[in-house]
Design a protein around this motif. Structure first.
Motif, PDB file in Angstrom:
ATOM      1  N   ILE A  39       0.860  -1.179   0.000  1.00 25.97           N
ATOM      2  CA  ILE A  39       0.000   0.000   0.000  1.00 25.97           C
ATOM      3  C   ILE A  39       0.890   1.221   0.000  1.00 25.97           C
ATOM      4  O   ILE A  39       2.034   1.165   0.459  1.00 25.97           O
ATOM      5  CB  ILE A  39      -0.960   0.023   1.221  1.00 25.97           C
ATOM      6  CG1 ILE A  39      -0.183  -0.022   2.543  1.00 25.97           C
ATOM      7  CG2 ILE A  39      -1.954  -1.112   1.145  1.00 25.97           C
ATOM      8  CD1 ILE A  39      -1.042   0.169   3.765  1.00 25.97           C
ATOM      9  N   ALA A  89       1.850   4.823   1.378  1.00 20.77           N
ATOM     10  CA  ALA A  89       1.629   5.666   2.558  1.00 20.77           C
ATOM     11  C   ALA A  89       1.568   7.117   2.100  1.00 20.77           C
ATOM     12  O   ALA A  89       2.583   7.742   1.868  1.00 20.77           O
ATOM     13  CB  ALA A  89       2.744   5.464   3.572  1.00 20.77           C
ATOM     14  N   ASP A 121      -0.414   9.472   3.741  1.00 24.06           N
ATOM     15  CA  ASP A 121      -0.785  10.387   4.806  1.00 24.06           C
ATOM     16  C   ASP A 121      -0.312   9.864   6.154  1.00 24.06           C
ATOM     17  O   ASP A 121       0.135   8.735   6.290  1.00 24.06           O
ATOM     18  CB  ASP A 121      -2.291  10.650   4.800  1.00 24.06           C
ATOM     19  CG  ASP A 121      -3.117   9.377   4.963  1.00 24.06           C
ATOM     20  OD1 ASP A 121      -2.700   8.476   5.705  1.00 24.06           O
ATOM     21  OD2 ASP A 121      -4.184   9.296   4.363  1.00 24.06           O
ATOM     22  N   GLU A 143      -1.983   9.087   8.734  1.00 23.05           N
ATOM     23  CA  GLU A 143      -2.786   7.997   9.284  1.00 23.05           C
ATOM     24  C   GLU A 143      -2.210   6.635   8.903  1.00 23.05           C
ATOM     25  O   GLU A 143      -2.108   5.733   9.738  1.00 23.05           O
ATOM     26  CB  GLU A 143      -4.232   8.113   8.824  1.00 23.05           C
ATOM     27  CG  GLU A 143      -5.129   7.060   9.441  1.00 23.05           C
ATOM     28  CD  GLU A 143      -6.587   7.234   9.036  1.00 23.05           C
ATOM     29  OE1 GLU A 143      -7.344   6.287   9.261  1.00 23.05           O
ATOM     30  OE2 GLU A 143      -6.957   8.293   8.499  1.00 23.05           O
ATOM     31  N   GLU A 144      -1.799   6.479   7.640  1.00 25.28           N
ATOM     32  CA  GLU A 144      -1.219   5.212   7.211  1.00 25.28           C
ATOM     33  C   GLU A 144       0.117   4.951   7.897  1.00 25.28           C
ATOM     34  O   GLU A 144       0.410   3.827   8.310  1.00 25.28           O
ATOM     35  CB  GLU A 144      -1.052   5.198   5.695  1.00 25.28           C
ATOM     36  CG  GLU A 144      -2.391   5.125   4.980  1.00 25.28           C
ATOM     37  CD  GLU A 144      -2.230   5.129   3.483  1.00 25.28           C
ATOM     38  OE1 GLU A 144      -1.417   4.337   2.974  1.00 25.28           O
ATOM     39  OE2 GLU A 144      -2.928   5.921   2.832  1.00 25.28           O
ATOM     40  N   THR A 175      -0.586   3.896  11.481  1.00 24.95           N
ATOM     41  CA  THR A 175      -0.998   2.496  11.557  1.00 24.95           C
ATOM     42  C   THR A 175       0.218   1.579  11.431  1.00 24.95           C
ATOM     43  O   THR A 175       0.354   0.604  12.166  1.00 24.95           O
ATOM     44  CB  THR A 175      -2.038   2.182  10.463  1.00 24.95           C
ATOM     45  OG1 THR A 175      -3.170   3.032  10.661  1.00 24.95           O
ATOM     46  CG2 THR A 175      -2.473   0.727  10.508  1.00 24.95           C
ATOM     47  N   TYR A 176       1.115   1.897  10.500  1.00 24.43           N
ATOM     48  CA  TYR A 176       2.335   1.109  10.327  1.00 24.43           C
ATOM     49  C   TYR A 176       3.183   1.150  11.602  1.00 24.43           C
ATOM     50  O   TYR A 176       3.625   0.108  12.090  1.00 24.43           O
ATOM     51  CB  TYR A 176       3.129   1.651   9.138  1.00 24.43           C
ATOM     52  CG  TYR A 176       4.468   0.984   8.973  1.00 24.43           C
ATOM     53  CD1 TYR A 176       4.560  -0.305   8.471  1.00 24.43           C
ATOM     54  CD2 TYR A 176       5.639   1.644   9.315  1.00 24.43           C
ATOM     55  CE1 TYR A 176       5.789  -0.932   8.305  1.00 24.43           C
ATOM     56  CE2 TYR A 176       6.867   1.032   9.163  1.00 24.43           C
ATOM     57  CZ  TYR A 176       6.936  -0.255   8.659  1.00 24.43           C
ATOM     58  OH  TYR A 176       8.157  -0.864   8.514  1.00 24.43           O
ATOM     59  N   ARG A 215       6.143   2.920   0.441  1.00 27.82           N
ATOM     60  CA  ARG A 215       5.220   1.799   0.262  1.00 27.82           C
ATOM     61  C   ARG A 215       5.404   0.838   1.429  1.00 27.82           C
ATOM     62  O   ARG A 215       6.526   0.532   1.815  1.00 27.82           O
ATOM     63  CB  ARG A 215       5.479   1.068  -1.055  1.00 27.82           C
ATOM     64  CG  ARG A 215       5.201   1.931  -2.268  1.00 27.82           C
ATOM     65  CD  ARG A 215       5.421   1.182  -3.568  1.00 27.82           C
ATOM     66  NE  ARG A 215       6.787   0.657  -3.664  1.00 27.82           N
ATOM     67  CZ  ARG A 215       7.093  -0.614  -3.927  1.00 27.82           C
ATOM     68  NH1 ARG A 215       6.153  -1.504  -4.116  1.00 27.82           N
ATOM     69  NH2 ARG A 215       8.344  -1.008  -4.002  1.00 27.82           N
ATOM     70  N   SER A 239       1.955  -5.257   2.984  1.00 25.50           N
ATOM     71  CA  SER A 239       0.809  -5.673   3.787  1.00 25.50           C
ATOM     72  C   SER A 239       0.736  -7.191   3.821  1.00 25.50           C
ATOM     73  O   SER A 239       1.202  -7.873   2.902  1.00 25.50           O
ATOM     74  CB  SER A 239      -0.491  -5.086   3.234  1.00 25.50           C
ATOM     75  OG  SER A 239      -0.747  -5.577   1.952  1.00 25.50           O
ATOM     76  N   THR A 249      -3.172  -6.062   6.670  1.00 23.01           N
ATOM     77  CA  THR A 249      -2.600  -5.121   7.639  1.00 23.01           C
ATOM     78  C   THR A 249      -1.126  -4.881   7.312  1.00 23.01           C
ATOM     79  O   THR A 249      -0.475  -5.735   6.691  1.00 23.01           O
ATOM     80  CB  THR A 249      -2.725  -5.646   9.091  1.00 23.01           C
ATOM     81  OG1 THR A 249      -2.033  -6.889   9.189  1.00 23.01           O
ATOM     82  CG2 THR A 249      -4.182  -5.837   9.480  1.00 23.01           C
ATOM     83  N   PRO A 250      -0.576  -3.733   7.726  1.00 23.59           N
ATOM     84  CA  PRO A 250       0.831  -3.446   7.438  1.00 23.59           C
ATOM     85  C   PRO A 250       1.761  -4.479   8.070  1.00 23.59           C
ATOM     86  O   PRO A 250       1.543  -4.934   9.186  1.00 23.59           O
ATOM     87  CB  PRO A 250       1.048  -2.070   8.073  1.00 23.59           C
ATOM     88  CG  PRO A 250      -0.310  -1.470   8.190  1.00 23.59           C
ATOM     89  CD  PRO A 250      -1.237  -2.633   8.408  1.00 23.59           C
TER      90      PRO A 250
END
Length: 113
Positions: A3, A5, A7, A9-10, A13-14, A50, A53, A57-58
């Motif tokens: 995925i 990244a 922003d 938020e991503e 989460t990572y 990048r 995942s 999920t990361p």
């Protein structure tokens, strides 16, 4: 599947995932992971980060372009270190870090990329 990244938020989460997994089986890199994440944010080219995942999920692998070159950041389970690899997940190990690595060495490594 990776995925992009785009922003905070991503990336958040990572980072949460990396720190949570470090609690269980990678305590030797828990502290230095924060410095490395800071280096990725500092030097990573916009829209180049990048995150691998796994099961939606990361996971513990990230690619970023720095200075026009692609680098892979991954945890090596055998050495219990976070490595910066050249271009691919099997590329040459350029740097490796654990909690014994001075933060100044992380900054120096990122500055040289």
């Amino acid at each position: 599947m990776a995925i992009t990244a785009k922003d905070v938020e991503e990336l958040h989460t990572y980072a949460e995932g990396v720190m949570g997994r470090a609690d269980h089986h990678a305590s030797a890199v828990k502290g230095i992971a924060l410095a490395i994440l800071g280096g990725i944010i500092w030097r990573g080219e916009p829209d180049s980060i990048r995150i691998r995942s796994f099961a939606g999920t990361p996971a513990n692998m990230l690619w970023a372009k720095i200075g026009g070159n692609t680098y892979v950041f991954a945890f090596n389970h055998e050495t219990e270190k976070i490595e910066i690899r050249d271009r691919t997940q099997t590329g040459a190990v350029l740097h490796s870090f654990d909690n014994s690595t001075p933060v100044a060495d992380v900054e120096s490594a990122f500055r040289a990329l």
